[in-house]
Scaffold this motif. Structure first.
Motif, PDB file in Angstrom:
ATOM      1  N   LYS A  36     -21.016 -93.109  63.426  1.00  0.00           N
ATOM      2  CA  LYS A  36     -20.123 -92.806  64.559  1.00  0.00           C
ATOM      3  C   LYS A  36     -19.346 -91.518  64.314  1.00  0.00           C
ATOM      4  CE  LYS A  36     -16.211 -95.495  62.852  1.00  0.00           C
ATOM      5  NZ  LYS A  36     -15.978 -96.906  62.532  1.00  0.00           N
ATOM      6  N   ASN A  57     -20.335 -97.130  67.125  1.00  0.00           N
ATOM      7  CA  ASN A  57     -19.223 -97.854  67.754  1.00  0.00           C
ATOM      8  C   ASN A  57     -19.004 -97.544  69.225  1.00  0.00           C
ATOM      9  OD1 ASN A  57     -18.599 -97.916  64.878  1.00  0.00           O
ATOM     10  ND2 ASN A  57     -16.657 -98.840  65.519  1.00  0.00           N
ATOM     11  N   SER A 207     -16.503 -98.625  53.233  1.00  0.00           N
ATOM     12  CA  SER A 207     -16.441 -97.684  52.106  1.00  0.00           C
ATOM     13  C   SER A 207     -15.446 -98.108  51.023  1.00  0.00           C
ATOM     14  CB  SER A 207     -16.072 -96.285  52.609  1.00  0.00           C
ATOM     15  OG  SER A 207     -17.109 -95.766  53.420  1.00  0.00           O
ATOM     16  N   ARG A 222     -21.431-102.025  55.772  1.00  0.00           N
ATOM     17  CA  ARG A 222     -21.397-100.993  56.821  1.00  0.00           C
ATOM     18  C   ARG A 222     -20.579 -99.816  56.304  1.00  0.00           C
ATOM     19  NH1 ARG A 222     -19.069-105.628  58.890  1.00  0.00           N
ATOM     20  NH2 ARG A 222     -17.172-104.384  58.898  1.00  0.00           N
ATOM     21  N   GLY A 224     -19.499 -95.790  56.345  1.00  0.00           N
ATOM     22  CA  GLY A 224     -19.434 -94.519  57.060  1.00  0.00           C
ATOM     23  C   GLY A 224     -18.925 -93.400  56.176  1.00  0.00           C
ATOM     24  N   THR A 225     -17.620 -93.411  55.918  1.00  0.00           N
ATOM     25  CA  THR A 225     -16.952 -92.313  55.207  1.00  0.00           C
ATOM     26  C   THR A 225     -17.625 -91.932  53.890  1.00  0.00           C
ATOM     27  OG1 THR A 225     -14.921 -93.207  56.158  1.00  0.00           O
ATOM     28  CG2 THR A 225     -14.672 -91.540  54.436  1.00  0.00           C
ATOM     29  N   ARG A 231     -13.988 -88.863  59.169  1.00  0.00           N
ATOM     30  CA  ARG A 231     -14.278 -88.692  60.599  1.00  0.00           C
ATOM     31  C   ARG A 231     -13.209 -87.866  61.294  1.00  0.00           C
ATOM     32  NH1 ARG A 231     -16.194 -93.818  59.448  1.00  0.00           N
ATOM     33  NH2 ARG A 231     -14.144 -94.751  59.623  1.00  0.00           N
TER      34      ARG A 231
HETATM   35  C1  LIG Z   1     -16.162 -97.287  61.233  1.00  0.00           C
HETATM   36  C2  LIG Z   1     -16.616 -98.632  60.842  1.00  0.00           C
HETATM   37  C3  LIG Z   1     -17.195 -98.858  59.577  1.00  0.00           C
HETATM   38  C4  LIG Z   1     -17.311 -97.802  58.496  1.00  0.00           C
HETATM   39  O1  LIG Z   1     -16.079 -97.633  57.856  1.00  0.00           O
HETATM   40  P1  LIG Z   1     -15.908 -96.656  56.596  1.00  0.00           P
HETATM   41  O2  LIG Z   1     -14.579 -97.043  56.045  1.00  0.00           O
HETATM   42  O3  LIG Z   1     -15.937 -95.269  57.121  1.00  0.00           O
HETATM   43  O4  LIG Z   1     -17.010 -96.933  55.654  1.00  0.00           O
HETATM   44  C5  LIG Z   1     -17.661-100.138  59.308  1.00  0.00           C
HETATM   45  N1  LIG Z   1     -17.568-101.136  60.207  1.00  0.00           N
HETATM   46  C6  LIG Z   1     -17.015-100.955  61.421  1.00  0.00           C
HETATM   47  C7  LIG Z   1     -16.952-102.097  62.371  1.00  0.00           C
HETATM   48  C8  LIG Z   1     -16.504 -99.713  61.767  1.00  0.00           C
HETATM   49  O5  LIG Z   1     -15.948 -99.561  62.968  1.00  0.00           O
END
Ligand SMILES: *Cc1c(COP(=O)(O)O)cnc(C)c1O
Length: 237
Positions: A36, A57, A207, A222, A224-225, A231
């Motif tokens: 995202k 998302n 993360s 899950r 992301g960072t 982000r």
């Molecule tokens: C953004 C998000 C993540 C990822 O989070 P990070 O801390 O960046 O790894 C995981 N799950 C959901 C539901 C998110 O909205």
């Protein structure tokens, strides 16, 4: 190696170490790369490094990315798209038509709409029921008390496959205190399975807390960072 490829390597090492530390079999935790706010090129970089499953998302942003990346494959397999954000009723059709998974089913009505709107020429939509484990009214998800009845009702819907539970606990910096909410979700999951539901997915860990989640039985984290960087919500169209 691209920065994203190097970060992916680091995250996969963290997952392997946490899996081994927990005495769990290698490969029992899948990585969902949460893309995202990042563009199609970031997804391509991750794909080139061997990552095939991506989490999004925001519906419109995701649809644009899915369209841009249509036809791209990894080892002959198409990308796998997971919707993980808050889902409003008026967006269920687009999600039912374009995603492989939804982790954020937070009420029966949303599941009913997804089932009704899933095209019948596509495989069933794979879903997780989101649990509000922190007990805040502002948080999405069904309460732990509601989980058994809602899970049974979702499992009976025709065009969905209920795979398990998803949770987003309150952020907690102290690793020693990160585990309790994950443990509570796993206990709910174990109870559903003991009750006869064929579930295989515990979607938990991000993360900052993936080690705690894996220690408590997460089967999909899950992230992301730690893969794509910080982000910038301001630049989001
Ligand atoms: C953004 C998000 C993540 C990822 O989070 P990070 O801390 O960046 O790894 C995981 N799950 C959901 C539901 C998110 O909205």
């Amino acid at each position: 190696m691209s920065t994203i490829a190097a970060h992916l390597d680091d995250v996969l090492s963290r997952i392997s170490r946490a899996t081994a530390d927990a005495g769990r079999p290698a490969g029992s935790v899948r990585l969902l790369a949460v893309s995202k706010t990042f563009g199609a090129q970031a997804v391509r970089d991750a794909l080139a490094a061997g990552q095939r499953a991506f989490g999004e998302n925001y519906v419109q942003e995701a649809l644009d990315k899915i369209a841009t990346l249509k036809g791209e494959t990894l080892g002959g397999q198409p990308l796998e798209w997971h919707f993980i954000g808050p889902l409003q009723s008026n967006k269920t059709r687009a999600v039912a038509e374009h995603f492989d998974w939804v982790h954020s089913v937070d009420r029966l009505k949303i599941a009913q709409r997804l089932s009704a709107q899933r095209p019948t020429d596509m495989p069933p939509l794979q879903v997780c029921l989101q649990v509000n484990i922190s007990g805040e009214a502002s948080k999405s998800g069904v309460t732990p008390e509601e989980v058994p009845a809602v899970a049974r009702a979702i499992a009976a819907l025709p065009n969905l496959t209920l795979r398990g539970l998803m949770a987003i606990p309150e952020p907690e910096d102290d690793p020693a205190r990160q585990r309790a909410p994950f443990r509570a979700v796993r206990e709910l999951f174990d109870a559903l399975r003991a009750d006869g539901l064929a579930l295989d997915t515990l979607s938990m860990g991000m993360s900052a807390d993936l080690e705690a989640a894996v220690a408590e039985g997460a089967t999909m984290v899950r992230i992301g960072t730690a893969i794509f960087g910080t982000r910038d919500y301001g630049s989001r169209a």
